[in-house]
Design a protein around this motif. Sequence first.
Motif, PDB file in Angstrom:
ATOM      1  N   GLN A   1       0.834  -1.200   0.000  1.00 12.71           N
ATOM      2  CA  GLN A   1       0.000   0.000   0.000  1.00 12.71           C
ATOM      3  C   GLN A   1       0.872   1.255   0.000  1.00 12.71           C
ATOM      4  O   GLN A   1       0.542   2.244  -0.654  1.00 12.71           O
ATOM      5  CB  GLN A   1      -0.939   0.002   1.207  1.00 12.71           C
TER       6      GLN A   1
ATOM      7  N   GLU B   1      -5.935   4.724 -12.560  1.00  6.74           N
ATOM      8  CA  GLU B   1      -6.950   3.666 -12.528  1.00  6.74           C
ATOM      9  C   GLU B   1      -6.342   2.341 -12.062  1.00  6.74           C
ATOM     10  O   GLU B   1      -6.909   1.644 -11.220  1.00  6.74           O
ATOM     11  CB  GLU B   1      -7.588   3.486 -13.909  1.00  6.74           C
TER      12      GLU B   1
ATOM     13  N   MET C   1      -5.546   2.493  -8.371  1.00  2.00           N
ATOM     14  CA  MET C   1      -6.760   2.381  -7.553  1.00  2.00           C
ATOM     15  C   MET C   1      -7.181   0.919  -7.422  1.00  2.00           C
ATOM     16  O   MET C   1      -7.558   0.463  -6.339  1.00  2.00           O
ATOM     17  CB  MET C   1      -7.891   3.202  -8.164  1.00  2.00           C
ATOM     18  N   LEU C   2      -7.122   0.172  -8.534  1.00  4.26           N
ATOM     19  CA  LEU C   2      -7.477  -1.245  -8.483  1.00  4.26           C
ATOM     20  C   LEU C   2      -6.511  -2.023  -7.595  1.00  4.26           C
ATOM     21  O   LEU C   2      -6.925  -2.900  -6.831  1.00  4.26           O
ATOM     22  CB  LEU C   2      -7.499  -1.839  -9.887  1.00  4.26           C
ATOM     23  N   LYS C   3      -5.232  -1.717  -7.686  1.00 10.60           N
ATOM     24  CA  LYS C   3      -4.244  -2.367  -6.825  1.00 10.60           C
ATOM     25  C   LYS C   3      -4.518  -2.047  -5.355  1.00 10.60           C
ATOM     26  O   LYS C   3      -4.397  -2.915  -4.489  1.00 10.60           O
ATOM     27  CB  LYS C   3      -2.830  -1.919  -7.188  1.00 10.60           C
ATOM     28  N   ALA C   4      -4.893  -0.786  -5.082  1.00  5.03           N
ATOM     29  CA  ALA C   4      -5.165  -0.379  -3.700  1.00  5.03           C
ATOM     30  C   ALA C   4      -6.352  -1.147  -3.122  1.00  5.03           C
ATOM     31  O   ALA C   4      -6.328  -1.562  -1.959  1.00  5.03           O
ATOM     32  CB  ALA C   4      -5.416   1.128  -3.634  1.00  5.03           C
ATOM     33  N   VAL C   5      -7.371  -1.367  -3.938  1.00  2.07           N
ATOM     34  CA  VAL C   5      -8.530  -2.145  -3.480  1.00  2.07           C
ATOM     35  C   VAL C   5      -8.116  -3.588  -3.202  1.00  2.07           C
ATOM     36  O   VAL C   5      -8.513  -4.182  -2.191  1.00  2.07           O
ATOM     37  CB  VAL C   5      -9.668  -2.085  -4.524  1.00  2.07           C
ATOM     38  N   ASP C   6      -7.295  -4.150  -4.081  1.00  2.46           N
ATOM     39  CA  ASP C   6      -6.817  -5.524  -3.889  1.00  2.46           C
ATOM     40  C   ASP C   6      -6.001  -5.637  -2.606  1.00  2.46           C
ATOM     41  O   ASP C   6      -6.145  -6.603  -1.849  1.00  2.46           O
ATOM     42  CB  ASP C   6      -5.991  -5.947  -5.104  1.00  2.46           C
TER      43      ASP C   6
ATOM     44  N   LYS D   1      -6.240  -3.712   0.054  1.00  2.00           N
ATOM     45  CA  LYS D   1      -7.147  -3.581   1.195  1.00  2.00           C
ATOM     46  C   LYS D   1      -7.831  -4.904   1.490  1.00  2.00           C
ATOM     47  O   LYS D   1      -7.973  -5.303   2.646  1.00  2.00           O
ATOM     48  CB  LYS D   1      -8.191  -2.497   0.947  1.00  2.00           C
ATOM     49  N   ARG D   2      -8.244  -5.595   0.440  1.00  2.00           N
ATOM     50  CA  ARG D   2      -8.859  -6.910   0.639  1.00  2.00           C
ATOM     51  C   ARG D   2      -7.874  -7.884   1.260  1.00  2.00           C
ATOM     52  O   ARG D   2      -8.236  -8.684   2.122  1.00  2.00           O
ATOM     53  CB  ARG D   2      -9.365  -7.454  -0.693  1.00  2.00           C
TER      54      ARG D   2
ATOM     55  N   ASP E   1      -7.593  -6.977   4.930  1.00  2.00           N
ATOM     56  CA  ASP E   1      -8.802  -7.417   5.638  1.00  2.00           C
ATOM     57  C   ASP E   1      -8.821  -8.928   5.812  1.00  2.00           C
ATOM     58  O   ASP E   1      -9.245  -9.432   6.852  1.00  2.00           O
ATOM     59  CB  ASP E   1     -10.053  -6.966   4.890  1.00  2.00           C
TER      60      ASP E   1
END
Length: 126
Positions: free
Chosen positions: A22, A92, A95-100, A102-103, A106
């Motif tokens: 991140q 873009e 952003m997709l990497k950041a969501v991945d 975060k998952r 989590d």
Amino acid sequence: MFSDLNVFKTAYAMATHAGQRQAVISRNMANADTPGYQARDIEAFDSVYSGGPRTKMIASRNGHLNGVERGDWAEFTPENPTDPNGNSVSIEEEMLKAVDVKRQHDRALAIYRSSLTILRASLGKV
């Protein structure tokens, strides 16, 4: 007995890796307009942290694992375009990497929480 539990070490390593990745992603996004900046990334967690010898899954019949043979899909290799100023950061993609990531973080916390609940239950302290 409980001092060396691999599940806690793995969850910690996964959360640490997610935090490091991140940081790299946020650095890329911060430099999105910096001339000549090249986007960076670190390897995925499963390739960095392997708990033992890697084995591949074996298909018992055609289409067993992924539904189709590999040759049925067109290979897609995205180009890495650069801006006129030589910058290769795509907001873009970041952003997709950041969501991945975060998952992944989590998931590491969920593994840790579940393992802790199981450990408490086994000790009779639910």
